[in-house]
Structure formats: structure tokens, C-alpha cells
Write an enzyme that holds these catalytic residues in place. Structure first.
Site, PDB file in Angstrom:
ATOM      1  N   ASP A   1       0.866  -1.171   0.000  1.00  0.00           N
ATOM      2  CA  ASP A   1       0.000   0.000   0.000  1.00  0.00           C
ATOM      3  C   ASP A   1       0.908   1.228   0.000  1.00  0.00           C
ATOM      4  OD1 ASP A   1      -2.178   1.688   0.059  1.00  0.00           O
ATOM      5  OD2 ASP A   1      -3.184   0.615   1.678  1.00  0.00           O
ATOM      6  N   TRP A   2       0.353   2.364  -0.391  1.00  0.00           N
ATOM      7  CA  TRP A   2       1.172   3.561  -0.593  1.00  0.00           C
ATOM      8  C   TRP A   2       1.776   4.012   0.745  1.00  0.00           C
ATOM      9  CZ3 TRP A   2      -0.010   1.318  -4.581  1.00  0.00           C
ATOM     10  CH2 TRP A   2       0.129   1.832  -5.860  1.00  0.00           C
TER      11      TRP A   2
END
EC number: 3.2.1.21
Length: 832
Positions: free
Chosen positions: A225-226
Site C-alpha cells: 500500500d502507498w
């Protein structure tokens, strides 16, 4: 790219090139290796539409119904079609990998991102995801299923440890991913921010390697995930292939070269990670474009009709006691409520996007009747003040919005350098991907200017929250200072300050100049672990101050003056958003009081509630007609009007249980992080499985939804075909109108060696019938999946010998047919 085998390419790459492949180059792109014709591929959010490559001044998109809306369709064919249309949107924006679908579980009703996910049930979640993914893949666009695993709340999401039993982890939280892996063979997967049992998922060898790669034999690409990577070597060793976004926090090329050269990191492991990234590039080659691919407008009449169909079939009819619905178009109407004229097309956070257009509930209803419906606000339901852009006029264009001029120097400087000039139409602006070559160290300043002409003498309240700094002026008089003294927000997606507010009395018809001096994130005065290069954000709001009692009184007068009222209340993208969980299940502000008042004022009132997760309804006994809609995308209002006036027979079913009160839900005592931990104490008893186990009455059960017609199930026949259980039955439309019913198949073990739910959904089928029509329906179950529980002692799945009930119905509560089958022996198994 397709001319080369991945193994051949790996052998031609040097260590620095392999290292480059293991992280993004920016927010949305992987690294290209031009020497070997390896292209960059583009990723983009997301689960209910394709934003493209920009938060700032983004190109418009189709907004699809949110996850719970799609789950409410229980329609595999429709979900496949959703995937196909998402793929066409992705292609228009040069996107190869769509960051979705989201298959986290509705463990409790307060999850800020609950609206993104399909259901509280793992089977519905997994099968829904499978068909969306298959639709995407049919058009050569890849899905990135997320968030693996147990990202079921936003509270301390980057640091909290989800402490969960192996059985619950397998049966509830991993199962949607397992089913999607089995039936769709998705090509990429996104890890979650959180820890599971003490270890961050993005560096968990148990989850990424032992289960995902070895046990399930999955060959795809694992993406963080970012900003959800927490180590270099540990994450690479565990199986995390791609760190996003770039520039990377950990996977610096020189550092990786040094680790490989010093034998601290195995080159063979580096090869595996790079190969997995190349596999994703290869799967995406037909949609690979240059990084500067133009993002095209894909809006069309065909797309609009599809979005309307998706939205219409997700709407759930919860009550129609007096058969008020469907409405006749004759007579007079009022549309009342805070959700009536504001189109809440999407939840908040990374799922949110700029739509091609929106249709509010009011506009959809107005388009169906001859006259103009009356309107009353009734009450506000905002968290932060409403978007100021709807009130401002751009002095250059004369349209809604404002001028935004970007400078290198602050407003106090005499000689300023103009670097950008925009006409903007949104008061909420994020600069996370804003870039200008003239900028230094992330510093830029914006002069924002528009004018406001009040429609009556009144007090107006203004507000501004920022990740950066800001001063707000009315006619050059400072009204709000969010610069010299700032207060941080707890929000983990909308970083920065709380909304600072102030009020001013304005005269009707006079033109007031509204000016804001904004400084980028680099000017932020509070401590943060975010880089100033993230650009920052601002949210500017304004609202005419109303007297709450006076507004409700006016709504009551309007309600009494018409034949029929459509009352629209609910939540918004502020209440349901990434970065923050809700604190209560109640409707905002005076919404409940408004509902009570209108119900007492007009007996022909249709209540329409809107949310992506459960809400409390203390007035439910007084409401005889109730529809629930979700964040239903661009066509929200048209879809609702189709249902209300009978052009579409409602066929949506609740993919989540609506409890009566917050304290009734299974996660009530352990939903938030407590000193870095959240214990999943309800174990496998999530959603309806909990309510049935403790015999707790709910507001509306899982799988529930009414129709304008009636159905009858009959003639159940079961046949054990070895690995499959064949279920035959008849369904008849016994009513006056064509419609669709969802047949739901639940399994219950009669004699149990472990504590198990009363019953569990294992399959479903949507059937469309004309009036008085009867159809023979065949449903097949995978017996292994239908009967197994996870045996923690043997660390295997167990399909136990004995008798099982087959319960066939139209909701978890409404079981019409029952049968039995017997398993002659117990088997243990692993894998898919």
C-alpha cells in the site's frame, strides 16, 4: 516486451536495473528499462472508478457504485460487467493495473473505509471480487486486490497489531482473497498497512510466502500500500515485490547494490522480486502506454446507462408496509433533507474522484415528474463546512469556482514569480502530485480569489483546514488565521490541521471579495513525518448559518403542502472516509429529529437513507416506507428515481447486517487500537454469524431486501456428486410485476466438534422472473469449501464427516427450504 521471456530478461538485467524494478518512480508508475524495451506501467485507484494520475486538478472519471453497493447486487453477471466497464475507463487513462477491488471485512459498522468493501461475509466478498476481476481481465486490464489482510479499521492503521486467531484469520479474513485466487487468479495484490499478530503484513513471511505463494501456489505480484513499506531487506525476503510509491523510502538502488554486494541480500531473492514485477508488466503489455499518456474522457450514453443499471440494482427496499411504492408520477412532491440536493456519489479518501457529472436525488426525481418538486434542507449534516466553490464566482470566467495563481514567493514579497495559473472548481484541493520545475524544496504559494454574492442578509460561517498554512480575507479584512497558530487533526489521510472557523454578517446582493493566501506543506508549522514535497492540501468551506428549529419548521410546512414526500438523509464522504473511523452509528446533526418531524407531518413519506455502512434508525417503527441507497456513483439520482417510480423493481439485498444499536455489534468492545493492539475477540462470529449465535435481534438481517412483487421457492432436491453438491429448486414469481430474487444457500453442520456459526452463506444466484413465471434453478456447491472449518490443531482445513443442513432462502432470516446431505468421512486439506 512480449518478444522476451521473463527468465531471459532477468538474465540480461544488471543488479541496479533489478533494484529499479522493485519500486515506483512516482505515485503511479513502475520503472522502465528502455535498454531492454521494458515499459513502465501505470497504476491507479481504484475500487469504484479510475482517477488517473493526479489528485490535483484531475481529469474527470466515471464513478461506479461503492463496494457495499456492488455487494448488495448479489449478481455475478453484473459484477463481471462492472469489471468490463472499469477496464474501459482504465484504458482511457492509460492504466494497466486498477487498485481494487477491496475485500476487507465489515467486522464492525464504524470502519471509515467500510463502504469500499463488499460485505461482512467472506463468501460474498470473495465471489464478488472474483467476478469484478474476471471482467477486468477479460479486457486485458489487471486488478490489484486489496488490502491483504485485516485492514478492517482506520484507527492507527500503520502501527496497530490485529491480534486474531488462526481460525478466524483463515475462515473470515483470508477467505475472500483465497476465493478470488481460486476463481479469478488475480495477477497482483496489495498488502495492508497494519500488523497481524505482531508483524507488519508487508514483511510477513508467513502471510506472503508460506500462505500466499507456497500454500495457494499464487504466482503474481505483491505491491505495498502507498507508503506501507517498513523495511528493506525484511520486506524483500518476505516476498514484497514492489514498494509504492516512488521515490522509495527504502529501496534505494545504491543501498540494494551494497546489500547484494556484501551478501546481506541474496541476488536470487532480488531476481524473484524483479521477475514478479516483470510478470505484471508482461500481463499488462496490451495496455502499456508511455508515462505521459493523455487521459481521455470516456463518458458516453452507453456508460451512463450501465452506471444507472449498476446503481439501480444495488438499492435495497427495506420497508413498504403500506405499498406506497412505486409512486405514481401524478400529484405534488417535495424532496427534503440534507442528502437531497448534494450528490454524495462516493465515500471519501483514495476511492474519491472527480466525476464526469453527478445526478442528485432531487434532480433524478425532478426529471421524472411534470412539475417542479418542492425542496427544504431540513438540517445540515456536514462535518466540515460545505465546499466554498459552490458559492464562489470566478471573476475571470463568471462560473462557479475561483482563480488560483501559484508563486514561488509568499504574498508578502514585492517581486513575485508566477509559475502556474488555474481556474479551479473545487474548494478541496490536494497537491500530493503537483509539480513545477521552478519549485525549490517544495515551497510554493497560492493566491486564491473569487467573489460571493449572498442571496439574503445572513451570517455566513467560513472555514479552512490545511496541510500547509493559510489566511482567509473578506474584502481584504482577515477573517481566519490558519498560519500563526495551528491545531493538528487526527485524520491519517487528510493530513494537517483541524478546520479553523469564523463568521461574518453579509448583506444580500452585495459582491464580497474572498481571498486566501495559501502556503504549501513546506510552510506547515507543526511537526510531521511527511515530506514537504507532498505539496499539501487545503479545504475551504462556507455556509449560511441557519436556526435549526426554524429550518425543521420550514421543512414541516413544505411536507404538509404536498401529496408525497421523499425524505433524503444519511452520511457523506466526510463521515465515511479513509483515514478516520466513525465514532457513532447515529445520523449527523438533527437528522433523526427531522425524520420524526416529517413522518408526523405527511403520511405519504418515503424515507431514503444513504450510507456505506450501518446506521441507527430510532424512528423505524414510525416509517412505513424505507429505501436504502449507498454511494451510488454518477447516476445516483436517476437510479433512485427509477426505483421510486417503478421503472426498476428493487432487487438489492443487504450485504451487511444493520444492528439496532452500536453496542449490539460483535466488535463493540474491541474495535479501536488499544496501546497498539486490537483483539478480534468475536473470532469467527462476524456479522450475522454473531447475531444468530447469541440470538440478538437486529434492525435488518444480512441478505434482506424486498421487491414490488412476491416470490415462492419450492421443490428442493439435493444430489451429492462427490466433490460437488447439486441443488435443484423451483422459484415462482407470484406477484403482478417482473422482478429479480436472490436465492441464498446456507450450510449448517448438525453435530459439531468445534464451535461453529449457526449457518454460513456458501452460494447465491440471482433469478429474473416475469409475473406468474416459474423457473427451475440449479446451484452447485464445492463440498470441500461448503463444509470445512480451519483446524488449528492440525493447521489444515477440515471437512468433517456427518450430516449437514442445506438452508435455502431469500435472506439469512427468511429460510424457505431445507434439506440434508451426509459426508461419509473426514478429510483434511490445504491449498485451494
Amino acid at each position: 516486451m512480449m518478444e522476451h521471456d521473463v527468465e531471459d530478461l532477468i538474465n540480461q538485467l544488471d543488479i541496479s536495473e533489478k533494484a529499479m524494478l522493485l519500486s515506483g518512480t512516482d505515485l503511479w508508475h513502475t520503472a522502465a528499462i528502455p535498454r531492454l524495451n521494458i515499459p513502465s506501467i501505470r497504476l491507479s485507484d481504484g475500487p469504484n472508478g479510475i482517477r488517473g494520475t493526479s489528485f490535483f486538478n484531475s481529469s474527470p472519471s466515471a464513478c461506479f457504485p461503492c463496494g457495499t453497493a456492488l455487494g448488495a447486487t448479489f449478481d455475478k453477471k453484473l459484477l463481471f460487467e462492472v469489471g468490463e466497464y472499469l477496464a474501459e475507463e482504465a484504458k482511457a487513462k492509460g492504466v494497466s493495473v486498477v487498485l481494487g477491488p477491496t475485500v476487507n471485512i465489515h467486522r464492525g459498522p464504524l470502519n471509515g473505509r467500510g463502504f469500499e468493501s463488499f460485505s461482512e461475509d467472506s463468501t460474498l466478498s470473495g465471489l464478488a471480487a472474483s467476478y469484478v476481476i474476471l471482467g477486468l481481465q477479460s479486457k486485458n486490464v489487471q486488478a490489484c486486490i486489496k488490502h491483504f489482510v485485516c485492514n478492517d479499521m482506520e484507527d492507527e492503521r500503520n502501527s496497530v497489531s490485529i491480534d486474531v486467531s488462526q481460525r478466524a484469520l483463515r475462515e473470515v479474513y483470508l477467505m475472500p482473497f483465497q476465493l478470488a485466487c481460486k476463481y479469478s487468479n488475480f495477477k497482483s495484490l496489495m498488502t495492508s498497512y497494519n500488523k497481524v499478530n505482531g508483524e507488519h503484513v508487508s514483511q510477513s513471511r508467513i502471510l506472503l510466502d508460506n500462505i500466499l505463494r507456497k500454500e495457494w501456489e499464487w504466482k503474481g505480484t505483491i505491491i505495498s500500500d502507498w507508503f506501507g513499506t517498513y523495511s528493506l531487506k525484511k520486506a524483500i525476503d518476505a516476498g514484497l515485490d514492489l514498494e509504492m510509491p516512488g521515490k522509495p523510502r527504502f529501496r534505494n538502488v545504491n543501498t540494494i547494490q551494497h546489500l547484494v554486494g556484501s551478501k546481506e541480500l541474496s541476488e536470487s531473492i532480488l531476481d524473484e522480486r524483479a521477475k514478479n514485477v516483470l510478470k505484471l508488466v508482461k500481463h499488462s503489455w496490451q495496455n502499456t502506454e508511455a508515462e505521459n499518456h493523455c487521459e481521455l474522457n470516456n463518458d458516453s450514453s452507453c456508460l451512463r446507462e450501465a452506471l444507472k443499471k449498476f446503481a439501480s440494482q444495488s438499492i435495497v427496499l427495506l420497508k413498504n408496509k403500506k405499498k406506497l411504492l412505486p409512486l405514481s408520477r401524478k400529484g405534488t412532491f417535495a424532496v427534503i433533507g440534507p442528502n437531497a440536493k448534494v450528490c454524495n456519489y462516493s465515500g471519501g479518501g483514495s476511492a474519491n474522484l472527480k466525476p464526469y457529472y453527478t445526478v442528485s436525488m432531487y434532480d433524478g426525481i425532478a426529471a421524472k415528474i411534470d412539475g417542479v418538486p418542492e425542496y427544504a434542507l431540513g438540517c445540515h449534516n456536514y462535518l466540515n463546512l460545505p465546499n466554498i466553490a459552490n458559492l464562489l464566482v470566478n471573476p475571470r470566467t463568471g462560473k462557479h469556482g475561483y482563480v488560483a495563481k501559484f508563486y514561488l514567493e509568499p504574498a508578502t514579497s514585492e517581486n513575485r514569480t508566477l509559475i502556474d495559473d488555474y481556474d479551479l472548481e473545487d474548494g478541496v484541493v490536494r497537491f500530493y502530485d503537483y509539480c513545477n520545475d521552478k519549485m525549490k524544496d517544495g515551497y510554493f504559494y497560492i493566491d486564491i480569489e473569487g467573489y460571493l454574492i449572498p442571496d439574503e442578509d445572513a451570517v455566513y460561517e467560513f472555514g479552512i483546514s490545511v496541510f500547509g498554512t493559510a489566511l482567509l480575507f473578506i474584502d481584504d479584512v482577515l477573517l481566519i488565521d490558519n498560519k500563526t497558530k495551528q491545531t493538528p487533526t487526527n485524520h491519517t489521510f487528510e493530513f494537517g490541521t483541524i478546520e479553523e472557523r469564523n463568521s461574518i454578517y453579509l448583506k444580500k446582493g452585495r459582491k464580497y471579495n474572498v481571498r486566501v493566501e495559501y502556503g504549501s506543506a513546506a510552510t506547515y508549522t507543526l511537526s510531521t513525518n511527511l515530506s514537504p514535497s507532498t505539496g499539501g492540501r487545503y479545504s475551504i468551506g462556507c455556509v449560511k448559518v441557519i436556526d435549526p428549529e426554524t429550518e425543521i419548521d420550514y421543512a414541516v410546512r413544505v411536507a404538509k403542502s404536498v401529496d408525497c414526500v421523499i425524505l433524503c438523509v444519511g452520511l457523506t464522504a466526510e463521515w465515511e472516509t479513509e483515514g478516520e473511523d466513525r465514532k457513532t452509528m447515529t445520523l449527523p446533526s438533527l437528522s433523526d429529529k427531522l425524520v420524526y418531524s416529517i413522518l408526523q407531518s405527511n403520511p405519504n413519506t418515503v424515507v431514503v437513507t444513504q450510507s456505506g455502512t450501518p446506521i441507527e434508525m430510532p424512528w423505524i417503527s414510525e416509517a412505513h416506507t424505507l429505501l436504502h441507497i449507498w454511494y451510488n456513483g454518477n447516476e445516483l439520482g436517476n437510479a433512485l428515481a427509477n426505483i421510486i417510480f417503478g421503472e426498476q423493481n428493487p432487487c438489492g439485498k443487504l450485504p451487511i447486517t444493520f444492528p439496532k444499536k452500536l453496542k449490539d455489534n460483535p466488535a463493540y468492545l474491541s474495535f479501536r487500537s488499544s496501546r497498539g493492539h486490537c483483539v478480534y475477540g468475536e473470532d469467527v462470529f462476524v456479522g450475522y454469524k454473531y447475531y444468530e449465535a447469541v440470538e440478538r435481534e437486529v434492525l435488518f438481517p444480512f441478505g434482506y431486501g424486498l421487491s414490488y412483487t412476491t416470490f415462492e421457492l419450492s421443490n428442493l432436491y439435493l444430489k451429492n456428486c462427490g466433490e460437488r453438491l447439486r441443488i435443484d429448486l423451483e422459484i415462482s414469481n407470484t406477484g403482478p410485476m417482473s422482478g429479480a430474487e436472490i436465492i441464498q444457500v446456507y450450510i449448517s453442520q448438525i453435530v459439531r466438534s468445534v464451535n461453529r456459526p449457526v449457518k454460513e452463506l456458501k452460494e447465491f444466484s440471482k433469478v429474473v422472473l416475469c409475473p406468474k413465471e416459474t423457473k427451475l434453478i440449479r446451484i452447485e456447491l464445492d463440498i470441500k469449501y461448503a463444509t470445512s472449518f480451519y483446524d488449528e490443531l492440525n493447521e489444515k482445513w477440515c471437512s468433517e464427516e456427518g450430516e449437514y443442513n442445506v438452508l435455502v432462502g431469500t435472506s439469512s432470516k427468511d429460510i424457505a427450504l431445507t434439506g440434508k446431505f451426509t459426508l461419509p468421512k473426514t478429510i483434511h486439506w490445504t491449498g485451494l
